[in-house]
Design a protein around this motif. Structure first.
Motif, PDB file in Angstrom:
ATOM      1  N   UNK A 157      33.356  36.606  38.542  1.00 25.26           N
ATOM      2  CA  UNK A 157      32.641  37.238  37.267  1.00 25.26           C
ATOM      3  C   UNK A 157      33.793  38.249  36.625  1.00 25.26           C
ATOM      4  N   UNK A 158      35.148  37.860  36.574  1.00 22.25           N
ATOM      5  CA  UNK A 158      36.109  38.716  36.033  1.00 22.25           C
ATOM      6  C   UNK A 158      36.465  38.193  34.764  1.00 22.25           C
ATOM      7  N   UNK A 159      36.709  38.994  33.841  1.00 22.09           N
ATOM      8  CA  UNK A 159      37.088  38.375  32.589  1.00 22.09           C
ATOM      9  C   UNK A 159      38.325  38.864  32.229  1.00 22.09           C
ATOM     10  N   UNK A 160      39.470  38.045  32.661  1.00 20.12           N
ATOM     11  CA  UNK A 160      40.796  38.685  32.444  1.00 20.12           C
ATOM     12  C   UNK A 160      41.120  38.415  30.772  1.00 20.12           C
ATOM     13  N   UNK A 161      41.879  39.507  30.469  1.00 19.26           N
ATOM     14  CA  UNK A 161      42.384  39.483  29.020  1.00 19.26           C
ATOM     15  C   UNK A 161      44.026  39.283  29.294  1.00 19.26           C
TER      16      UNK A 161
END
Length: 81
Positions: A38-42
């Motif tokens: 649940x990590x939204x990497x940019x």
């Protein structure tokens, strides 16, 4: 370039090896991996740095792959363009 995930043992890590043609493809691959956490990497969260030179075990000119907010996620066999 080749990318492998960081794992406890080298053999386990090598089993995750994939070919990615460039930085955007690596970012997409990492975003897919991080979804399970649940990590939204940019794109700006990615850092790739030289790591110890050529690894005699793999023959890779090893670079460490770090994602801000996660840490070390893996390694590449060269610089990321």
């Amino acid at each position: 370039m080749k990318f492998r995930e960081h794992r406890g043992m080298l053999v386990e890590s090598m089993e995750t090896t994939v070919d990615v043609p460039d930085r955007p493809a690596l970012i997409k691959h990492l975003q897919n991996i991080l979804q399970i956490y649940y990590i939204a990497m940019q794109p700006d969260d990615l850092t790739v740095e030289p790591y110890g030179g050529t690894d005699a075990r793999t023959g890779w000119d090893t670079y460490i792959v770090i994602v801000r907010g996660f840490g070390v996620i893996g390694f590449t066999d060269g610089p990321v363009s």
